[in-house]
Design a protein around this motif. Structure first.
Motif, PDB file in Angstrom:
ATOM      1  N   PHE A  40       0.983  -1.026  -0.064  1.00 31.90           N
ATOM      2  CA  PHE A  40       0.024   0.121  -0.008  1.00 31.90           C
ATOM      3  C   PHE A  40       0.927   1.396  -0.203  1.00 31.90           C
ATOM      4  CE2 PHE A  40      -2.910  -3.070   1.702  1.00 31.90           C
ATOM      5  CZ  PHE A  40      -3.815  -3.045   0.744  1.00 31.90           C
ATOM      6  N   GLU A 100       0.941   4.197   1.246  1.00 30.81           N
ATOM      7  CA  GLU A 100       1.372   4.588   2.645  1.00 30.81           C
ATOM      8  C   GLU A 100       2.134   3.733   3.743  1.00 30.81           C
ATOM      9  OE1 GLU A 100      -2.958   4.512   2.711  1.00 30.81           O
ATOM     10  OE2 GLU A 100      -1.511   4.512   1.192  1.00 30.81           O
ATOM     11  N   GLN A 129       2.403  -5.634   2.028  1.00 26.49           N
ATOM     12  CA  GLN A 129       1.237  -6.600   2.229  1.00 26.49           C
ATOM     13  C   GLN A 129       1.597  -8.143   2.251  1.00 26.49           C
ATOM     14  OE1 GLN A 129      -1.096  -5.316   4.344  1.00 26.49           O
ATOM     15  NE2 GLN A 129      -1.638  -7.508   4.777  1.00 26.49           N
ATOM     16  N   PRO A 166      -5.716 -13.493  11.137  1.00 26.81           N
ATOM     17  CA  PRO A 166      -5.989 -12.284  12.137  1.00 26.81           C
ATOM     18  C   PRO A 166      -6.627 -11.190  11.025  1.00 26.81           C
ATOM     19  CG  PRO A 166      -3.604 -12.872  11.998  1.00 26.81           C
ATOM     20  CD  PRO A 166      -4.462 -13.971  11.193  1.00 26.81           C
ATOM     21  N   SER A 167      -7.176 -10.179  11.902  1.00 26.06           N
ATOM     22  CA  SER A 167      -7.668  -8.832  11.151  1.00 26.06           C
ATOM     23  C   SER A 167      -6.276  -8.281  10.804  1.00 26.06           C
ATOM     24  CB  SER A 167      -8.378  -8.242  12.364  1.00 26.06           C
ATOM     25  OG  SER A 167      -8.630  -6.856  11.668  1.00 26.06           O
ATOM     26  N   GLY A 168      -6.612  -7.796   9.646  1.00 27.63           N
ATOM     27  CA  GLY A 168      -5.219  -6.844   8.895  1.00 27.63           C
ATOM     28  C   GLY A 168      -4.191  -7.677   8.368  1.00 27.63           C
ATOM     29  N   SER A 169      -4.413  -9.077   8.128  1.00 27.24           N
ATOM     30  CA  SER A 169      -3.621  -9.934   7.644  1.00 27.24           C
ATOM     31  C   SER A 169      -3.789  -9.692   5.964  1.00 27.24           C
ATOM     32  CB  SER A 169      -3.557 -11.470   8.242  1.00 27.24           C
ATOM     33  OG  SER A 169      -5.017 -11.806   7.688  1.00 27.24           O
ATOM     34  N   GLY A 170      -4.746  -9.367   5.593  1.00 28.55           N
ATOM     35  CA  GLY A 170      -4.947  -8.853   4.002  1.00 28.55           C
ATOM     36  C   GLY A 170      -5.697  -9.920   3.321  1.00 28.55           C
ATOM     37  N   LYS A 171      -6.823 -10.649   4.072  1.00 25.41           N
ATOM     38  CA  LYS A 171      -7.754 -11.535   3.548  1.00 25.41           C
ATOM     39  C   LYS A 171      -8.908 -10.594   2.514  1.00 25.41           C
ATOM     40  CE  LYS A 171      -9.545 -12.574   7.675  1.00 25.41           C
ATOM     41  NZ  LYS A 171      -8.664 -11.372   8.256  1.00 25.41           N
ATOM     42  N   SER A 172      -9.221  -9.473   2.891  1.00 26.17           N
ATOM     43  CA  SER A 172     -10.019  -8.717   2.096  1.00 26.17           C
ATOM     44  C   SER A 172      -9.041  -8.262   0.731  1.00 26.17           C
ATOM     45  CB  SER A 172     -10.515  -7.340   2.802  1.00 26.17           C
ATOM     46  OG  SER A 172     -11.272  -7.892   3.915  1.00 26.17           O
ATOM     47  N   THR A 173      -8.203  -7.913   0.972  1.00 22.58           N
ATOM     48  CA  THR A 173      -7.207  -7.323  -0.075  1.00 22.58           C
ATOM     49  C   THR A 173      -6.820  -8.602  -1.040  1.00 22.58           C
ATOM     50  OG1 THR A 173      -6.189  -5.921   1.460  1.00 22.58           O
ATOM     51  CG2 THR A 173      -4.932  -6.330  -0.824  1.00 22.58           C
ATOM     52  N   ILE A 188      -4.525   0.024  -6.515  1.00 22.94           N
ATOM     53  CA  ILE A 188      -3.466  -0.212  -5.570  1.00 22.94           C
ATOM     54  C   ILE A 188      -2.459  -0.980  -6.475  1.00 22.94           C
ATOM     55  CG2 ILE A 188      -2.910  -1.768  -3.454  1.00 22.94           C
ATOM     56  CD1 ILE A 188      -5.925  -1.128  -2.798  1.00 22.94           C
TER      57      ILE A 188
HETATM   58  P1  ADP Z   1      -8.225  -8.379   6.348  1.00 22.93           P
HETATM   59  O1  ADP Z   1      -9.239  -8.468   5.465  1.00 22.93           O
HETATM   60  O2  ADP Z   1      -7.325  -9.714   6.571  1.00 22.93           O
HETATM   61  O3  ADP Z   1      -8.485  -7.872   7.983  1.00 22.93           O
HETATM   62  P2  ADP Z   1      -7.335  -6.193   4.825  1.00 22.93           P
HETATM   63  O4  ADP Z   1      -6.922  -6.830   3.474  1.00 22.93           O
HETATM   64  O5  ADP Z   1      -8.540  -5.554   5.026  1.00 22.93           O
HETATM   65  O6  ADP Z   1      -7.112  -7.436   5.924  1.00 22.93           O
HETATM   66  O7  ADP Z   1      -6.055  -5.220   5.179  1.00 22.93           O
HETATM   67  C1  ADP Z   1      -4.760  -5.646   5.422  1.00 22.93           C
HETATM   68  C2  ADP Z   1      -4.007  -4.311   5.596  1.00 22.93           C
HETATM   69  O8  ADP Z   1      -3.575  -3.570   4.482  1.00 22.93           O
HETATM   70  C3  ADP Z   1      -4.326  -3.606   6.955  1.00 22.93           C
HETATM   71  O9  ADP Z   1      -3.209  -3.215   7.538  1.00 22.93           O
HETATM   72  C4  ADP Z   1      -4.990  -2.538   6.255  1.00 22.93           C
HETATM   73  O10 ADP Z   1      -4.853  -1.280   7.108  1.00 22.93           O
HETATM   74  C5  ADP Z   1      -4.126  -2.366   5.070  1.00 22.93           C
HETATM   75  N1  ADP Z   1      -5.051  -1.713   3.823  1.00 22.93           N
HETATM   76  C6  ADP Z   1      -6.236  -2.184   3.497  1.00 22.93           C
HETATM   77  N2  ADP Z   1      -6.626  -1.488   2.429  1.00 22.93           N
HETATM   78  C7  ADP Z   1      -5.945  -0.538   2.430  1.00 22.93           C
HETATM   79  C8  ADP Z   1      -5.946   0.603   1.660  1.00 22.93           C
HETATM   80  N3  ADP Z   1      -6.921   0.933   0.450  1.00 22.93           N
HETATM   81  N4  ADP Z   1      -5.156   1.591   1.713  1.00 22.93           N
HETATM   82  C9  ADP Z   1      -4.114   1.348   2.565  1.00 22.93           C
HETATM   83  N5  ADP Z   1      -3.864   0.471   3.386  1.00 22.93           N
HETATM   84  C10 ADP Z   1      -4.837  -0.527   3.347  1.00 22.93           C
END
Ligand code: ADP
Ligand code: MG
Length: 226
Positions: A12, A14, A19, A38-45, A60
């Motif tokens: 990302f 910033e 990731q 865990p939360s923040g691991s990158g699953k949604s990404t 991105i």
């Molecule tokens: P999860 O779904 O596992 O909780 P995410 O994929 O949502 O994890 O996010 C993984 C990491 O990337 C987190 O630290 C989040 O803050 C960061 N992140 C997610 N989307 C963005 C974005 N659009 N811009 C910057 N950082 C992001």
């Protein structure tokens, strides 16, 4: 359809650290996969990459040596309100069919069939806002059916549901998923655990650390899961 990604690198703009560094994942056609971490691991990404949401609607930067994803995948998101664009049930579903250039005379039947398949009993003219969370998630699955998607990507679809609706949602999904490739991110795993073929576990650093059948993971990695 099968999905394959090799050596995915994503940072990302910033963020300090990447990731994903050289993440590899392969999902076979028709496979049902549960993804945990865990939360923040990158699953949604990662889900957003598997269905082409990144880069289509999220800008991105990333690189991969192989990127066979399903850009026609349908998503069901955590927040049921974020996934609809029209005010009523029938308009939402007709909008999808219009985009696929389905003739108007065929729409009613297709919409009724999809609602029946997902067990959503409601007036067609019902404002989506008036549906419960569980009904909205059923509507989201009906939308996916009408999109004709071969891949379904679900991102914590039960997080807004009460305990009693969770089983019903998984049953609905199971009724329609047979020929589809399905990836589910979910932390309430009890009722879905035995229905999937594979469980993938991601750690806090965005690495896929375990990838095995649910029964093997139960036997060998129960302490990690806890
Ligand atoms: P999860 O779904 O596992 O909780 P995410 O994929 O949502 O994890 O996010 C993984 C990491 O990337 C987190 O630290 C989040 O803050 C960061 N992140 C997610 N989307 C963005 C974005 N659009 N811009 C910057 N950082 C992001
Ligand atoms: Mg997430």
């Amino acid at each position: 359809m099968a999905i394959e990604i090799e050596n995915l690198r994503l940072k990302f703009p910033e963020a300090v650290e990447r990731q994903f560094s050289n993440l590899n994942i392969k999902i076979n056609t028709g496979e049902k996969v549960l993804m945990l971490g865990p939360s923040g691991s990158g699953k949604s990404t990662l889900l957003n990459i598997l269905g082409g949401n990144i880069p289509r609607s999220m800008d991105i930067p990333f690189k991969a040596d192989v990127l066979d994803v399903d850009t026609g995948a349908a998503y069901v998101f955590q927040d049921p309100d974020s996934q609809f664009t029209m005010p009523t049930v029938v308009e939402e579903l007709a909008f999808i069919l219009e985009n696929r250039c389905v003739p108007r005379r065929d729409m009613d039947q297709l919409i009724q069939d999809a609602l029946l398949k997902v067990g959503l009993k409601t007036d067609l003219k019902m404002p989506i806002n008036n549906l419960s969370g569980g009904m909205k998630q059923r509507l989201a699955i009906a939308s996916a059916l009408l999109q004709g998607s071969r891949t379904l990507l679900l991102d914590e679809p039960t997080s807004m549901l009460d305990e009693a609706s969770v089983g019903g949602l998984w049953q609905t999904l199971e009724n329609v998923w047979e020929d589809k490739t399905v990836v589910i991110v979910e932390h309430r795993v009890n009722e879905i655990w035995d229905k999937v073929d594979r469980v993938i576990l991601m750690n806090g650093e965005g690495e896929l650390i375990i990838d095995d059948s649910p029964s093997v993971i139960m036997e060998d990695h129960i302490e990690l899961l806890n």
